[in-house]
Scaffold this motif. Structure first.
Motif, PDB file in Angstrom:
ATOM      1  N   UNK A   4      66.973  40.797   7.476  1.00 56.57           N
ATOM      2  CA  UNK A   4      65.740  41.019   7.875  1.00 56.57           C
ATOM      3  C   UNK A   4      65.039  39.778   8.077  1.00 56.57           C
ATOM      4  N   UNK A   5      64.968  38.755   7.117  1.00 58.53           N
ATOM      5  CA  UNK A   5      63.962  37.537   6.983  1.00 58.53           C
ATOM      6  C   UNK A   5      64.882  36.655   8.378  1.00 58.53           C
ATOM      7  N   UNK A   6      65.952  36.722   8.533  1.00 55.69           N
ATOM      8  CA  UNK A   6      66.593  36.128   9.749  1.00 55.69           C
ATOM      9  C   UNK A   6      66.306  36.547  11.242  1.00 55.69           C
ATOM     10  N   UNK A   7      66.428  37.763  11.352  1.00 56.84           N
ATOM     11  CA  UNK A   7      65.839  38.567  12.488  1.00 56.84           C
ATOM     12  C   UNK A   7      64.153  38.286  12.769  1.00 56.84           C
ATOM     13  N   UNK A   8      63.543  37.910  11.893  1.00 60.16           N
ATOM     14  CA  UNK A   8      62.181  37.694  12.200  1.00 60.16           C
ATOM     15  C   UNK A   8      62.004  36.867  13.232  1.00 60.16           C
ATOM     16  N   UNK A   9      62.436  35.637  13.140  1.00 66.23           N
ATOM     17  CA  UNK A   9      62.597  34.611  14.099  1.00 66.23           C
ATOM     18  C   UNK A   9      62.723  35.097  15.440  1.00 66.23           C
ATOM     19  N   UNK A  10      63.832  35.953  15.596  1.00 65.75           N
ATOM     20  CA  UNK A  10      64.253  36.414  16.901  1.00 65.75           C
ATOM     21  C   UNK A  10      62.950  37.422  17.359  1.00 65.75           C
ATOM     22  N   UNK A  11      62.366  38.031  16.760  1.00 61.30           N
ATOM     23  CA  UNK A  11      61.301  39.061  17.123  1.00 61.30           C
ATOM     24  C   UNK A  11      60.300  38.138  17.458  1.00 61.30           C
ATOM     25  N   UNK A 134      60.548  39.237   2.380  1.00 65.70           N
ATOM     26  CA  UNK A 134      59.333  38.093   2.779  1.00 65.70           C
ATOM     27  C   UNK A 134      57.909  38.661   2.494  1.00 65.70           C
ATOM     28  N   UNK A 135      56.898  37.670   2.124  1.00 65.76           N
ATOM     29  CA  UNK A 135      55.758  38.009   2.049  1.00 65.76           C
ATOM     30  C   UNK A 135      55.045  38.232   3.407  1.00 65.76           C
ATOM     31  N   UNK A 214      53.755  45.562   3.075  1.00 65.11           N
ATOM     32  CA  UNK A 214      53.716  44.353   2.632  1.00 65.11           C
ATOM     33  C   UNK A 214      52.254  43.775   2.038  1.00 65.11           C
ATOM     34  N   UNK A 215      51.426  44.164   2.509  1.00 59.73           N
ATOM     35  CA  UNK A 215      50.149  43.743   2.009  1.00 59.73           C
ATOM     36  C   UNK A 215      49.695  44.412   0.779  1.00 59.73           C
ATOM     37  N   UNK A 216      50.597  45.266   0.203  1.00 59.65           N
ATOM     38  CA  UNK A 216      50.194  45.908  -1.225  1.00 59.65           C
ATOM     39  C   UNK A 216      49.730  47.298  -1.139  1.00 59.65           C
ATOM     40  N   UNK A 217      49.728  47.906   0.374  1.00 59.46           N
ATOM     41  CA  UNK A 217      49.024  49.125   0.320  1.00 59.46           C
ATOM     42  C   UNK A 217      50.356  50.177   0.391  1.00 59.46           C
TER      43      UNK A 217
END
Length: 253
Positions: A4-11, A134-135, A214-217
């Protein structure tokens, strides 16, 4: 599947490609009516078409979008385990009226859970990005963190009146932006402390569910179960506000 961390760039690259079209089309009139006061503009269709093209070319993963796919509720079981889900303009009624509370939502669902999310609000100068591993990355707006003392809750305009009233009567402060994507992004940024809606469509809530977590909620369906593409809504926020909203929904189920 690629991490997923690598697919973020494509999104993000796909969203970057349609930002200018989003800005220039602000105020586009209704063009395609979908019933019950819901409609799409020609810009909705153009953005979705471009997102589909870019994401498919970049990743080879199938794309499902609000304007061209009958998808939601029990129909989710009919789709593959990995798919992009896009809402080209979340808050179309706002967008058509020239209201900046609207944005572009892109998420990747893998094995029943969102693993990549990009929520972009070009007219507000805000973008939120998250993925497994990722954060949360939040650009624009305050980064105040959660403050349950405020008790601001984003509410869909379709929320039943009795639930809306009880949210107010419990001391929470309902807020109605007209965009479920904005509501969820505001929770992730600490502007709101909770959000509740009963949309059965994954393009409305997939990105928001991941961003808030991801924000802690906490992000669940209205029954308190883990959010999935077949969930009939989203209840999310800080632990205290999330619990309060679940209690209210349960009393009016």
């Amino acid at each position: 599947m690629t991490q997923p961390r690598e697919l973020v760039a494509f999104a993000e690259a796909a969203v970057d490609q349609v930002e200018e079209l989003f800005r220039s089309g602000l105020g586009a009139p209704p063009a395609h009516f979908k019933g019950e006061g819901d409609f799409a503009t020609e810009v909705d269709l153009q953005i979705e078409q471009q997102l589909r093209l870019h994401l498919t070319q970049l990743t080879g993963i199938e794309v499902y979008g609000e304007e061209s796919t009958s998808f939601g509720g029990d129909d989710a079981a009919e789709f593959g385990s990995t798919m992009w889900v896009v809402d080209p303009i979340d808050g179309t009624a706002n967008y058509s009226a020239g209201n900046p509370l609207c944005g572009i939502l892109v998420s990747l669902i893998h094995e029943g859970a969102p693993v990549v999310a990009v929520a972009d609000f070009p007219l507000l100068g805000r973008r939120l990005v998250a993925a497994d591993g990722m954060q949360l990355r939040s650009i624009g707006g305050p980064a105040t963190g959660f403050d349950e003392a405020r008790g601001h809750v984003g509410c869909s305009s379709h929320l039943p009146t009795d639930i809306f009233h009880e949210i107010r009567e419990t001391g929470l402060r309902p807020r109605m932006t007209g965009s479920v994507g904005v509501d969820s992004a505001f929770v992730a940024q600490g502007v709101f402390d909770g959000v509740v809606n009963f949309s059965p469509h994954p393009w409305d809530n997939a990105a928001g569910a991941l961003l808030i977590k991801a924000a802690g909620g906490i992000a669940t369906d209205p029954e308190g179960n883990e959010w999935t593409p077949s969930s009939r809504g989203l209840v999310a926020g800080t632990p205290q506000v999330h619990a309060a909203l679940l209690d209210i929904v349960a009393r009016h189920r």
